[in-house]
Design a protein around this motif. Sequence first.
Motif, PDB file in Angstrom:
ATOM      1  N   LYS A   1      -0.061   4.306  -0.317  1.00  0.00           N
ATOM      2  CA  LYS A   1      -0.719   5.412   0.142  1.00  0.00           C
ATOM      3  C   LYS A   1      -0.367   5.679   1.596  1.00  0.00           C
ATOM      4  CE  LYS A   1      -3.813   5.736  -3.430  1.00  0.00           C
ATOM      5  NZ  LYS A   1      -5.518   6.132  -3.918  1.00  0.00           N
ATOM      6  N   GLN A   2       0.070   4.801   2.213  1.00  0.00           N
ATOM      7  CA  GLN A   2       0.571   4.849   3.785  1.00  0.00           C
ATOM      8  C   GLN A   2       1.774   5.701   3.876  1.00  0.00           C
ATOM      9  OE1 GLN A   2      -2.781   3.391   4.922  1.00  0.00           O
ATOM     10  NE2 GLN A   2      -1.212   3.683   6.628  1.00  0.00           N
TER      11      GLN A   2
ATOM     12  N   GLU B   1       4.148   5.356   6.029  1.00  0.00           N
ATOM     13  CA  GLU B   1       4.945   4.311   6.351  1.00  0.00           C
ATOM     14  C   GLU B   1       5.752   3.888   4.935  1.00  0.00           C
ATOM     15  OE1 GLU B   1       2.118   3.750   9.515  1.00  0.00           O
ATOM     16  OE2 GLU B   1       1.743   4.333   7.567  1.00  0.00           O
ATOM     17  N   TYR B   2       4.975   3.866   3.938  1.00  0.00           N
ATOM     18  CA  TYR B   2       5.595   3.509   2.569  1.00  0.00           C
ATOM     19  C   TYR B   2       6.675   4.636   2.361  1.00  0.00           C
ATOM     20  CZ  TYR B   2       6.148   2.736  -2.360  1.00  0.00           C
ATOM     21  OH  TYR B   2       6.632   2.399  -3.686  1.00  0.00           O
TER      22      TYR B   2
ATOM     23  N   VAL C   1      -0.091  -2.498   7.955  1.00  0.00           N
ATOM     24  CA  VAL C   1      -1.017  -1.426   7.554  1.00  0.00           C
ATOM     25  C   VAL C   1      -0.359  -1.221   5.986  1.00  0.00           C
ATOM     26  CG1 VAL C   1       0.277   0.743   8.176  1.00  0.00           C
ATOM     27  CG2 VAL C   1      -2.156   0.792   7.775  1.00  0.00           C
ATOM     28  N   LEU C   2       0.863  -1.713   5.594  1.00  0.00           N
ATOM     29  CA  LEU C   2       1.166  -1.614   4.395  1.00  0.00           C
ATOM     30  C   LEU C   2       1.036  -2.665   3.275  1.00  0.00           C
ATOM     31  CD1 LEU C   2       4.998  -0.759   5.441  1.00  0.00           C
ATOM     32  CD2 LEU C   2       3.469   0.633   4.046  1.00  0.00           C
TER      33      LEU C   2
ATOM     34  N   ARG D   1       0.779  -1.357   0.064  1.00  0.00           N
ATOM     35  CA  ARG D   1      -0.124   0.045  -0.028  1.00  0.00           C
ATOM     36  C   ARG D   1       0.955   1.231  -0.004  1.00  0.00           C
ATOM     37  NH1 ARG D   1      -5.161   1.578   0.205  1.00  0.00           N
ATOM     38  NH2 ARG D   1      -5.580   3.276   1.386  1.00  0.00           N
TER      39      ARG D   1
END
Length: 124
Positions: A62-63, A65-66, A90-91, A60
Motif C-alpha cells: 500500500k506504499q 514506493e511499492y 516503510v516497505l 507493504r
Amino acid sequence: MSNVTIYHNPQCSTSRSALALIRESGAEPRVVEYLITPPSREELKAIALATGEPLRALVRTKQAEYLEQGLDNPALTDDQLIDAMLATPVLINRPIVVTPMGARLGRPLEKVLEVLPSPPQKNG
C-alpha cells in the motif's frame, strides 16, 4: 527478558493493537521500531521463514514506493525485495511478531494469537 519481539510502527493502529494484545498476554515484548532500526537482511530472511509465508508477504504493497520501485513485478527475487525493504524500511509490512512459537504478520490482528505463548488476559 521477553522472548517476544514486535517489529512496530507506533503510527500504525494495527501495530499498536498488536502491542496491546501482546501485553494483555502477560508478555512485555522487545519493541523494534523498524523505521528507526530496520531488521538486517538475515533477520528478514529468518522472519519470512518463521512465518511460513513467502518473503513477498512481508512487503507493504500500500506504499507509493511499492509501485514506484517496480516491486509489483512477480519476477523479482527475494534478494531484490529485501534490498528494497532495507533501502526503504516503510516497505516492511507491520506489525510482525516473533516468538519461540514462530512469527506472524499481524494482518489480520488475530494471526498474532497463533504465536503468543499465553492467551491475552481480559480484565474485568
